[in-house]
Motif scaffolding. Sequence first.
Motif, PDB file in Angstrom:
ATOM      1  N   UNK A 204       0.834  -1.203   0.000  1.00  0.00           N
ATOM      2  CA  UNK A 204       0.000   0.000   0.000  1.00  0.00           C
ATOM      3  C   UNK A 204       0.862   1.244   0.000  1.00  0.00           C
ATOM      4  N   UNK A 205       0.445   2.233  -0.792  1.00  0.00           N
ATOM      5  CA  UNK A 205       1.048   3.558  -0.731  1.00  0.00           C
ATOM      6  C   UNK A 205       0.407   4.318   0.431  1.00  0.00           C
ATOM      7  N   UNK A 206       1.177   4.555   1.474  1.00  0.00           N
ATOM      8  CA  UNK A 206       0.658   5.309   2.612  1.00  0.00           C
ATOM      9  C   UNK A 206       0.544   6.793   2.267  1.00  0.00           C
ATOM     10  N   UNK A 207       1.399   7.232   1.354  1.00  0.00           N
ATOM     11  CA  UNK A 207       1.372   8.628   0.882  1.00  0.00           C
ATOM     12  C   UNK A 207       1.925   8.642  -0.533  1.00  0.00           C
ATOM     13  N   UNK A 208       1.320   9.440  -1.408  1.00  0.00           N
ATOM     14  CA  UNK A 208       1.789   9.569  -2.783  1.00  0.00           C
ATOM     15  C   UNK A 208       2.320  10.974  -3.036  1.00  0.00           C
ATOM     16  N   UNK A 209       3.481  11.059  -3.667  1.00  0.00           N
ATOM     17  CA  UNK A 209       4.151  12.341  -3.896  1.00  0.00           C
ATOM     18  C   UNK A 209       3.338  13.248  -4.807  1.00  0.00           C
ATOM     19  N   UNK A 210       2.908  12.743  -5.960  1.00  0.00           N
ATOM     20  CA  UNK A 210       2.070  13.491  -6.898  1.00  0.00           C
ATOM     21  C   UNK A 210       2.619  14.886  -7.202  1.00  0.00           C
ATOM     22  N   UNK A 211       3.924  14.980  -7.454  1.00  0.00           N
ATOM     23  CA  UNK A 211       4.550  16.249  -7.803  1.00  0.00           C
ATOM     24  C   UNK A 211       4.961  17.110  -6.635  1.00  0.00           C
ATOM     25  N   UNK A 212       4.701  16.669  -5.403  1.00  0.00           N
ATOM     26  CA  UNK A 212       5.050  17.451  -4.223  1.00  0.00           C
ATOM     27  C   UNK A 212       6.489  17.224  -3.780  1.00  0.00           C
ATOM     28  N   UNK A 213       6.803  17.708  -2.589  1.00  0.00           N
ATOM     29  CA  UNK A 213       8.159  17.609  -2.061  1.00  0.00           C
ATOM     30  C   UNK A 213       8.351  16.393  -1.161  1.00  0.00           C
ATOM     31  N   UNK A 214       7.254  15.809  -0.665  1.00  0.00           N
ATOM     32  CA  UNK A 214       7.348  14.643   0.202  1.00  0.00           C
ATOM     33  C   UNK A 214       7.311  13.393  -0.659  1.00  0.00           C
ATOM     34  N   UNK A 215       8.257  12.445  -0.489  1.00  0.00           N
ATOM     35  CA  UNK A 215       8.297  11.260  -1.356  1.00  0.00           C
ATOM     36  C   UNK A 215       7.119  10.323  -1.109  1.00  0.00           C
ATOM     37  N   UNK A 216       6.854   9.493  -2.104  1.00  0.00           N
ATOM     38  CA  UNK A 216       5.870   8.432  -1.938  1.00  0.00           C
ATOM     39  C   UNK A 216       6.371   7.446  -0.880  1.00  0.00           C
ATOM     40  N   UNK A 217       5.484   7.075   0.046  1.00  0.00           N
ATOM     41  CA  UNK A 217       5.834   6.150   1.124  1.00  0.00           C
ATOM     42  C   UNK A 217       5.031   4.868   0.926  1.00  0.00           C
ATOM     43  N   UNK A 218       5.723   3.748   0.761  1.00  0.00           N
ATOM     44  CA  UNK A 218       5.075   2.470   0.474  1.00  0.00           C
ATOM     45  C   UNK A 218       5.421   1.459   1.551  1.00  0.00           C
ATOM     46  N   UNK A 219       4.395   0.731   2.007  1.00  0.00           N
ATOM     47  CA  UNK A 219       4.583  -0.348   2.983  1.00  0.00           C
ATOM     48  C   UNK A 219       4.156  -1.655   2.337  1.00  0.00           C
ATOM     49  N   UNK A 220       5.029  -2.665   2.430  1.00  0.00           N
ATOM     50  CA  UNK A 220       4.705  -3.998   1.939  1.00  0.00           C
ATOM     51  C   UNK A 220       4.935  -4.997   3.061  1.00  0.00           C
TER      52      UNK A 220
END
Length: 288
Positions: free
Chosen positions: A129-145
């Motif tokens: 699951x992507x806990x957060x998606x960057x979508x052009x922002x400054x915070x990176x995408x965070x993925x948990x598996x």
Amino acid sequence: MRAAAAGLLCLAIPAGGAFAADDDEPAKPTVPNIYLDLRTIYATIPAGTLALGFGNTSLSAAFQALAAQRGTTLPNGLPAAKSIAIDLPLTVDVSDRVSLYGGVSGTTTDIGGGWSSFDITSWNIGVQADLYQQNGGKIPTITLQSTLTQSVPNEQGMTNSFNNILEFDYALDEDETRGWLAGVQYTTTTVASPFASIRPNTILYAGGYYQWPSNWKFTGRLAIQSFAGAQLAGRTLAESFTQPVLRLDLDRMDDNDNRLFGITAQIAWMPKPSYQLTLRTPLYAVRN
């Protein structure tokens, strides 16, 4: 997957579809991606250690169970081994953020006396699951598996492994075709035997990826792996170590970032080098 998340289990992202609120919104698929994420793995394992490294919990579970069951008959410790494994997790991309998977794995192993018969040696279930998606922002995408793997058969010496990967993906462009990666993999294993114990394994890694306009994608990861060792009947089954790991991935993607083919090469020092080659050939029932 655009983030090329580790573990050895990267999942396709749906992007086509049938319905939209209006003509300016992208359509969403009515049926999720459904496929067998077929993986064929060949690995060499040095003497005195277990099958460790990035995301290979099915191979590790099979070899750990074999070691726990036969360790008392190996007075000189674990011999060098070669192994071929086939993973067949059925994968469903519930959304562009969440994927579920589960399946079985078969393994044949050569520990010096010839190849064993090819048998089902473990099953696994997991979620990415992507806990957060960057979508052009400054915070990176965070993925948990997270993946739970149990060796087969269910008897004395069987193992349960719980593998977790937390990855940060910082894309350098809007299309997310190049970027940096960093993450941690933490694996715990329990053995159904009062005489055996396998301690946790931790991998810290960093890397990056680049995807060409032709949709070929290269990903590299350099890591430090720390294994706390394993014991059987009061003697050391596998020594503890802290050593580097190198993993290189080459994937062929389609225009919607669905993987069509992939090859992974890994070298893990334990402290002697262990080599692993993985072919990924997804079999799609539905591909958006």
